[in-house]
Write an enzyme that holds these catalytic residues in place. Structure first.
Site, PDB file in Angstrom:
ATOM      1  N   HIS A   1      54.949 114.596  45.239  1.00 46.08           N
ATOM      2  CA  HIS A   1      54.751 115.811  46.026  1.00 46.08           C
ATOM      3  C   HIS A   1      56.127 116.404  46.283  1.00 46.08           C
ATOM      4  CE1 HIS A   1      53.541 118.480  49.267  1.00 46.08           C
ATOM      5  NE2 HIS A   1      52.277 118.165  49.071  1.00 46.08           N
TER       6      HIS A   1
ATOM      7  N   ARG B   1      53.836 125.980  52.559  1.00 44.21           N
ATOM      8  CA  ARG B   1      54.107 126.987  51.523  1.00 44.21           C
ATOM      9  C   ARG B   1      52.919 127.922  51.362  1.00 44.21           C
ATOM     10  NH1 ARG B   1      54.648 123.810  46.871  1.00 44.21           N
ATOM     11  NH2 ARG B   1      54.154 122.000  48.138  1.00 44.21           N
TER      12      ARG B   1
END
Ligand code: FAD
Length: 631
Positions: free
Chosen positions: A250, A270
């Site tokens: 990740h 994000r």
């Protein structure tokens, strides 16, 4: 040594995360006497930690969404390595599973007109993740547990006991699967963590739902119980693991302070507008959009920023590229000396929205950074870097039933392979485990129907042998400390089979694993069987080793870069390699690989993609005829 207790069930589900609970609910609803076994406390699984949400094409926020678009995104994210049937079933059935959860009591965040709200996530064309703030997994587990209790209450009323048909065995670790003389599953063997008591679960059907393998790597978002047990149990029972080279790093884990390195920073940051910058203040992701995604992502900050308010007329910000792309980009920025003070990059959501909005949308992230790093994310950036998060590889299963190659063995959720190809899109795990958890429950029930009265039984000799093996580390007078061996294993995998891989380093890793194997065979734990974490780790080490070997061998064999597998020495994607699935099996105690052809995409599914896009992934002979070409 402790006594061995015996239990008898139709279906034993190993794992009480989302996949295990959904499978167990289904098996019970199919009228099967079912046990749920969980290494950790009931309710403590990775599923509970899931933050961002569950992907399902409900079309609540953008009506253009459909299962076809979800399928296309999933295949693109997996770089066309996904098992097409699994990806199709997943995209088609995820909305139903989410609505079912709501029916069972899940309280999702709502749109203004009262429907389940959906948020943006990397690689998803439309807002698609049903969520509850950044605590979606908690609500999912709460709802599934509530459903378990509901079924138990019904059994209490009808059969006189709440556990007559469905019982939870928490803090109980399965160390081995049991088979009968003909190789069919006959149950599972394990121990109760608190007392050390051994236990045998006789059952003709076992569903593995044990989650991931992250604890084989040093920097990981995974918690202590993710030692690849289900993967290793399947291997030792004779099943195959596919796609083990594909490990998801990740892009955003915490990098500081050292004690929390690896803890996840949700992609929702994000998705909700967080931008990534390097030490020079540059929004560097614009420089990392690969050709295959070039048409779909913004080229300027202005265009990217416009997408949040007007997605119909702007392309997506490059921060929302699939995870493998973003993780590699961050890795490169740090390597080239543009990292943050603690070896990551900066992720900033504070300039995107007011503090109250951040507190409302990302409460856990705010709390996490304030408590663990003394950083206020409403006022400034976080420091983030890649962390081992998820394994795309897992047990080779039949897409429709979850059946493994060993009769009576099933797998669902993260422990199963194929669904996500070479890279999983965020949000696709929570929906995966609901879709395939349910399918496994049905698959196991149908398998039992087929057995009639011919139920496989484990032998007493096997049970006695497994008890001896499990107790062996406690009986040794000499031998190494399991913590030391674990450290070395994690460091090896992190340094030599990590985010960027090279042939000679992986050969070195395999040599190191071989040496570790000899040392693990004589590992010693002090103390007795009652709550003894040293002994538990000594037993888990064997699983981590087997899984690590499967990862390293598969990664060395695949001479291309794709999704969660990046080779410095083979940097390009190869259309030929795409057609090959690597399947790891155990032969004579060693992991060996077979090559299997990847199932082809049906013409109607192939038609969901432009031919120009397909040419980036498929070999010439797989491509549909060009328009106007003679057929
Ligand atoms: P898990 O939920 O991991 O459960 C595994 C179970 O198996 C546990 O009960 C464990 O105790 C048990 N077990 C393991 N070994 C044994 C054994 N030997 N004997 C008995 N029991 C055993 N995915 C998304 O889709 N959206 C997200 O927003 C998201 N956020 C995430 C955030 C974090 C911090 C993490 C770590 C993951 C996130 N993921 C997310 C990924 C997702 O949560 C997991 O992939 C998913 O929950 C796995 O579910 P599972 O049911 O397969 O296994």
């Amino acid at each position: 040594m402790s006594e061995t207790t015996r239990h008898n069930y139709d279906v034993v589900v190993i794992g009480a995360g989302g996949a295990g609970l959904r499978a167990a609910i289904e098996a019970r609803q199919q009228g099967r006497k079912t046990a749920i076994i969980s290494k950790s406390l009931f309710g403590k699984a990775h599923t509970v930690m899931a933050e961002g949400g569950a992907a399902a094409a409900l079309g609540n926020v953008n009506a253009n969404d459909s299962w076809q678009v979800h399928f296309r995104d999933t295949i693109r994210g997996g770089k066309f390595m996904n098992n097409p049937r699994m990806a199709e079933l997943h995209a088609k059935e995820a909305p139903e599973r989410i609505l079912e959860l709501e029916y069972w009591g899940a309280l999702f965040d709502r749109t203004r007109d009262g429907r389940i709200s959906q948020r943006n996530f990397g690689g998803h064309e439309y807002p698609r993740l049903a969520h509850v703030g950044d605590r979606t997994g908690l609500e999912l587990i709460r709802t599934l547990q509530q459903r378990v209790v509901q079924l138990q209450q019904a059994d209490a009323a009808e059969l006189g006991h709440p556990e007559a048909m469905l019982r939870v065995f928490a803090e109980t670790t399965v160390t081995e699967l049991l088979t009968d003389g003909s190789g069919r599953i006959a149950g599972a063997f394990g121990y109760v963590r608190e007392t050390g008591e051994f236990c045998v679960f006789e059952a003709p059907a076992v569903i593995l739902a044990t989650g991931g393998i992250g604890k084989s790597f040093k920097v990981t978002s995974n918690s202590w119980e993710y030692t690849g047990d289900g993967h290793a149990l399947a291997l030792r029972a004779g099943a195959a693991l596919i796609n083990m080279e594909f490990v998801q790093f990740h892009p955003t884990g915490m990098v500081w302070p050292p004690s929390v390195k690896g803890i996840l920073v949700t992609e929702s940051v994000r998705g909700d507008g967080g931008v990534l910058r390097n030490s020079e203040g540059e929004r560097f992701m614009f420089g990392y959009v690969p050709d295959v995604f070039r048409d779909q992502y913004a080229e300027t900050e202005e265009e990217a920023d416009g997408w949040y308010a007007d997605p119909a007329n702007h392309r997506r910000p490059p921060e929302l590229l699939p995870r493998d792309e973003v993780a590699r980009a961050i890795n490169n920025e740090v390597k080239e000396g543009r990292g943050s003070p603690h070896g990551g990059v900066f992720l900033d959501v504070s300039t995107r929205m007011p503090a109250e909005e951040i507190m409302r949308r990302l409460p856990s992230m705010h709390h996490q950074f304030k408590e663990l790093a003394d950083v206020d994310i409403t006022a400034g950036p976080m420091e983030v870097g890649p962390t081992c998060h998820y394994v795309m590889g897992g047990v080779e299963v039949d897409a429709d039933t979850g059946a493994a190659r060993v009769p009576g063995l099933f797998a669902a959720g993260e422990v199963a392979g194929g669904m996500h190809g070479s890279n999983r899109l965020g949000g696709n795990s929570l929906s995966d485990l609901l879709v395939f958890g349910r399918r496994c429950g049905i698959g196991a029930a149908r398998y039992l129907d087929g057995l009639g009265g011919d139920r496989p039984r484990p032998s007493d000799a096997d049970v006695a042998r497994l008890a001896e093996e499990a107790a062996a580390p406690l009986r040794r007078d000499t031998g190494e400390n399991p913590y030391q061996l674990h450290q070395e294993l994690q460091q090896t995998m992190n340094d030599l089979v990590g985010i960027i891989r090279r042939g000679p380093e992986m050969e070195q890793a395999l040599e190191a694993l071989e040496k570790l194997r000899e040392r693990v065979a004589t590992v010693r734990a002090e103390g007795g069987t009652a709550y003894n974490p040293g002994w538990h780790l000594a037993l888990d080490l064997r699983n981590m080793l087997a899984v690590s070997e499967a990862v390293a061998r598969s990664a060395l064999a695949r001479e291309e870069s794709r999704g969660g597998h990046t080779r410095d020495d083979f940097p390009a994607m190869s259309a030929q390699w795409r057609r090959t699935v690597l399947a790891a099996s155990l032969r004579g105690g060693r992991v060996e690989l077979d090559r299997r052809p990847l199932d082809t995409l049906r013409p109607d599914l192939l038609a969901l993609f432009d031919r120009a896009e397909l040419t980036k992934y498929l070999t010439e002979e797989e491509l549909p005829p060009a328009e106007g070409a003679d057929s």
